[in-house]
Design a protein around this motif. Structure first.
Motif, PDB file in Angstrom:
ATOM      1  N   SER A 153       0.840  -1.199   0.000  1.00  0.00           N
ATOM      2  CA  SER A 153       0.000   0.000   0.000  1.00  0.00           C
ATOM      3  C   SER A 153       0.871   1.243   0.000  1.00  0.00           C
ATOM      4  O   SER A 153       2.039   1.212   0.414  1.00  0.00           O
ATOM      5  CB  SER A 153      -0.905   0.008   1.232  1.00  0.00           C
ATOM      6  OG  SER A 153      -0.124   0.202   2.415  1.00  0.00           O
ATOM      7  N   ARG A 154       0.320   2.377  -0.457  1.00  0.00           N
ATOM      8  CA  ARG A 154       1.086   3.626  -0.452  1.00  0.00           C
ATOM      9  C   ARG A 154       1.480   4.001   0.967  1.00  0.00           C
ATOM     10  O   ARG A 154       2.598   4.470   1.207  1.00  0.00           O
ATOM     11  CB  ARG A 154       0.264   4.764  -1.065  1.00  0.00           C
ATOM     12  CG  ARG A 154       0.012   4.669  -2.557  1.00  0.00           C
ATOM     13  CD  ARG A 154       1.280   4.585  -3.364  1.00  0.00           C
ATOM     14  NE  ARG A 154       2.235   5.644  -3.127  1.00  0.00           N
ATOM     15  CZ  ARG A 154       3.409   5.742  -3.719  1.00  0.00           C
ATOM     16  NH1 ARG A 154       3.797   4.805  -4.578  1.00  0.00           N
ATOM     17  NH2 ARG A 154       4.239   6.736  -3.449  1.00  0.00           N
ATOM     18  N   HIS A 161       7.886   1.655 -13.955  1.00  0.00           N
ATOM     19  CA  HIS A 161       7.706   1.594 -12.507  1.00  0.00           C
ATOM     20  C   HIS A 161       9.029   1.904 -11.800  1.00  0.00           C
ATOM     21  O   HIS A 161      10.018   1.195 -11.979  1.00  0.00           O
ATOM     22  CB  HIS A 161       7.215   0.214 -12.089  1.00  0.00           C
ATOM     23  CG  HIS A 161       5.849  -0.140 -12.598  1.00  0.00           C
ATOM     24  ND1 HIS A 161       4.702   0.129 -11.890  1.00  0.00           N
ATOM     25  CD2 HIS A 161       5.453  -0.712 -13.764  1.00  0.00           C
ATOM     26  CE1 HIS A 161       3.648  -0.283 -12.584  1.00  0.00           C
ATOM     27  NE2 HIS A 161       4.084  -0.788 -13.735  1.00  0.00           N
ATOM     28  N   GLU A 185      -1.107   6.895 -10.323  1.00  0.00           N
ATOM     29  CA  GLU A 185      -2.241   5.981 -10.361  1.00  0.00           C
ATOM     30  C   GLU A 185      -1.767   4.521 -10.436  1.00  0.00           C
ATOM     31  O   GLU A 185      -0.758   4.219 -11.053  1.00  0.00           O
ATOM     32  CB  GLU A 185      -3.129   6.278 -11.583  1.00  0.00           C
ATOM     33  CG  GLU A 185      -3.710   7.681 -11.611  1.00  0.00           C
ATOM     34  CD  GLU A 185      -2.740   8.702 -12.163  1.00  0.00           C
ATOM     35  OE1 GLU A 185      -3.008   9.909 -12.033  1.00  0.00           O
ATOM     36  OE2 GLU A 185      -1.694   8.287 -12.719  1.00  0.00           O
ATOM     37  N   LYS A 186      -2.544   3.647  -9.813  1.00  0.00           N
ATOM     38  CA  LYS A 186      -2.220   2.235  -9.833  1.00  0.00           C
ATOM     39  C   LYS A 186      -2.235   1.729 -11.267  1.00  0.00           C
ATOM     40  O   LYS A 186      -3.144   1.995 -12.036  1.00  0.00           O
ATOM     41  CB  LYS A 186      -3.229   1.444  -8.989  1.00  0.00           C
ATOM     42  CG  LYS A 186      -2.896  -0.034  -8.853  1.00  0.00           C
ATOM     43  CD  LYS A 186      -3.911  -0.726  -7.951  1.00  0.00           C
ATOM     44  CE  LYS A 186      -3.614  -2.214  -7.811  1.00  0.00           C
ATOM     45  NZ  LYS A 186      -4.597  -2.890  -6.928  1.00  0.00           N
ATOM     46  N   CYS A 187      -1.211   0.992 -11.635  1.00  0.00           N
ATOM     47  CA  CYS A 187      -1.088   0.475 -12.997  1.00  0.00           C
ATOM     48  C   CYS A 187      -2.038  -0.705 -13.195  1.00  0.00           C
ATOM     49  O   CYS A 187      -2.392  -1.411 -12.241  1.00  0.00           O
ATOM     50  CB  CYS A 187       0.353   0.042 -13.254  1.00  0.00           C
ATOM     51  SG  CYS A 187       0.668  -0.585 -14.929  1.00  0.00           S
ATOM     52  N   GLY A 233      -1.230  -3.998 -11.682  1.00  0.00           N
ATOM     53  CA  GLY A 233      -1.431  -4.230 -10.254  1.00  0.00           C
ATOM     54  C   GLY A 233      -0.349  -3.654  -9.368  1.00  0.00           C
ATOM     55  O   GLY A 233      -0.514  -3.579  -8.144  1.00  0.00           O
ATOM     56  N   ARG A 234       0.758  -3.210  -9.955  1.00  0.00           N
ATOM     57  CA  ARG A 234       1.849  -2.668  -9.145  1.00  0.00           C
ATOM     58  C   ARG A 234       1.501  -1.264  -8.658  1.00  0.00           C
ATOM     59  O   ARG A 234       0.869  -0.485  -9.366  1.00  0.00           O
ATOM     60  CB  ARG A 234       3.158  -2.663  -9.946  1.00  0.00           C
ATOM     61  CG  ARG A 234       3.691  -4.050 -10.200  1.00  0.00           C
ATOM     62  CD  ARG A 234       4.865  -4.065 -11.175  1.00  0.00           C
ATOM     63  NE  ARG A 234       5.394  -5.420 -11.324  1.00  0.00           N
ATOM     64  CZ  ARG A 234       4.839  -6.359 -12.073  1.00  0.00           C
ATOM     65  NH1 ARG A 234       3.750  -6.068 -12.771  1.00  0.00           N
ATOM     66  NH2 ARG A 234       5.343  -7.571 -12.137  1.00  0.00           N
ATOM     67  N   THR A 235       1.933  -0.954  -7.448  1.00  0.00           N
ATOM     68  CA  THR A 235       1.568   0.321  -6.834  1.00  0.00           C
ATOM     69  C   THR A 235       2.696   1.350  -6.863  1.00  0.00           C
ATOM     70  O   THR A 235       2.480   2.508  -6.500  1.00  0.00           O
ATOM     71  CB  THR A 235       1.141   0.100  -5.362  1.00  0.00           C
ATOM     72  OG1 THR A 235       2.193  -0.584  -4.672  1.00  0.00           O
ATOM     73  CG2 THR A 235      -0.131  -0.727  -5.293  1.00  0.00           C
ATOM     74  N   HIS A 236       3.891   0.949  -7.245  1.00  0.00           N
ATOM     75  CA  HIS A 236       4.981   1.923  -7.329  1.00  0.00           C
ATOM     76  C   HIS A 236       4.667   2.973  -8.388  1.00  0.00           C
ATOM     77  O   HIS A 236       4.117   2.666  -9.446  1.00  0.00           O
ATOM     78  CB  HIS A 236       6.301   1.221  -7.669  1.00  0.00           C
ATOM     79  CG  HIS A 236       6.888   0.481  -6.513  1.00  0.00           C
ATOM     80  ND1 HIS A 236       8.085  -0.197  -6.592  1.00  0.00           N
ATOM     81  CD2 HIS A 236       6.452   0.302  -5.247  1.00  0.00           C
ATOM     82  CE1 HIS A 236       8.358  -0.749  -5.420  1.00  0.00           C
ATOM     83  NE2 HIS A 236       7.382  -0.467  -4.598  1.00  0.00           N
TER      84      HIS A 236
END
Length: 427
Positions: free
Chosen positions: A2-3, A245, A298-300, A303-306
């Motif tokens: 999570s961020r 990313h 924004e979330k890619c 699915g990656r959050t970086h």
């Protein structure tokens, strides 16, 4: 991650890094001038209070004065490929190299890479970070590595066919050169096993990606890095192909206004600034890359959050200024590749007549167009010139040259010939 969790990790690592660099005389002085002490970093927002680091700072502290680890802990030294003055040197501890390999491995995995792959590394080996960076990342994946390096293109084409490479890594300009030479030699890339390519070390465009994918029959992915920060793998594009990313558990990225140094919001284009937060050998605080990009939070779709960074469009320190207009070679390249009637090889020639700067674009014709009638070439020249005018708001002269006459590069492509500097030189 999570961020919130990621930002907690970043802050913890940033504090340790600031404490680590506070032992380096350069940063001791820089912190004192800014009135900053390590204990003042209490949140990620405090990052903007820290001083910038520039490439000149590395040159001024050549060779090892910016190292934060003793030489007994430095297990490898790389250096930039600068063309003037002494190179910028960087040192890696064993942990640094492990982290670097992990980052490359992540990128390969995102593209579907496994231990069953054969990775053909066409980046240069040696002091340049490209070759060894991809090499050890692929080994971390468990893949078979072909350390082809650069040069000897005929042999590389043979190895691609005989060794059954599934992934290739190199500069985008060399990838096109490989394709060009292979097609001329009768290589059918559709019969090869290539499925993905990781290309970087120079700016390239979406149009160039299309050319590479069509000619080499693979998925072309962007990989970004610089020796001062780590090497290739600071960020890697996933197959969604919507920005690279950034490995935010190892780096904190900012975009700043290059003139004021003030941070810019997400989505706005400016200069990319990077802070290392796990590097031991030569950690750098707010390093000004001079690369022009933007950050996408924004979330890619993968699915990656970086956070992702847009493709580098150029550098704000080596852009051309023609009659008050900022010009990046990649902008001209994007226009040329739209037409499909020229080869993806060009040269920007800047000259000065009296007090006026002029830009001439040398464009290499395709074999088909070279044999066409003069009237058709005149029409193509007018269309290219009009399109460049609409994109850059500057008029240029187009010069068509014969196929395969613009010098090829097996490393970073040389896109600019600035004759203004030659005329001002006493030599």
């Amino acid at each position: 991650m999570s961020r919130e969790g990621l930002e907690e990790l970043q802050l913890e690592r940033l504090k340790k890094t600031v404490k680590r660099v506070s032992r380096v005389p350069f940063y001791q002085k820089a912190f004192k001038e800014k009135g900053i002490e390590p204990g003042d970093i209490k949140s990620l927002s405090d990052l903007k209070n820290l001083p910038f680091t520039n490439k000149q700072d590395l040159r001024d502290n050549y060779p090892f004065d910016l190292f934060a680890a003793p030489m007994s802990d430095i297990v490898r030294i790389h250096a930039s490929s600068g063309t003037t003055g002494k190179p910028t040197t960087v040192g890696y501890t064993r942990k640094d190299l492990e982290n670097w390999a992990d980052m490359i491995c992540r990128g390969l995995t995102a593209a579907g890479g496994t231990k069953d792959d054969v990775v053909h590394v066409a980046y240069g080996y040696g002091l340049f970070t490209g070759g060894l960076g991809l090499h050890f990342g692929a080994e971390r994946l468990g893949a078979s590595v072909v350390p082809a390096s650069t040069g000897n293109t005929t042999r590389q084409l043979m190895l691609l066919q005989d060794f059954g490479a599934t992934i290739i890594a190199g500069t985008p300009s060399y990838a096109l050169y490989l394709a060009e030479e292979g097609i001329a030699a009768g290589v059918d890339f559709k019969k090869l096993n290539l499925k993905a390519g990781f290309f970087g070390a120079e700016p390239w465009t979406e149009n160039m990606r299309t050319q590479i994918e069509e000619k080499l029959n693979l998925t072309a992915l962007d990989i970004y890095g610089l020796s001062e920060i780590m090497g290739p793998g600071v960020s890697v594009e996933c197959p969604v192909q919507n920005g690279s990313h950034i490995h935010e558990d190892h780096f904190i990225a900012e975009i700043i206004d290059p003139d004021t140094g003030e941070p810019l919001p997400y989505g706005q284009q400016g200069e990319l600034v990077l802070t290392t937060i796990t590097k031991e050998g030569i950690p750098l605080i707010r390093y000004r890359t001079h690369d022009v990009s933007a950050l996408l939070p924004e979330k890619c779709a993968c699915g990656r959050t970086h956070v992702r960074m847009q493709r580098i469009t150029g550098r704000n320190d080596d852009m051309l200024i023609i009659r008050g207009v900022n010009v990046f070679p990649s902008q001209v390249e994007s226009v040329l590749l739209e037409f499909g009637e020229t080869e993806p090889h060009y040269l920007l020639v800047v000259d000065r007549k009296g007090e006026l700067d002029n830009l001439e674009v040398w464009v290499e014709l395709s074999e088909k167009m070279f044999s066409d009638k003069i009237k058709q070439l005149e029409g193509l020249e007018q269309r290219i010139r009009a399109k460049i005018l609409s994109v850059l708001n500057i008029s240029v002269k187009i010069k068509f040259v014969e196929p395969r006459t613009i010098p090829r590069s097996e490393g970073k492509a040389k896109r600019v010939m600035d004759r203004r500097e030659l005329k001002n030189s006493i030599f």
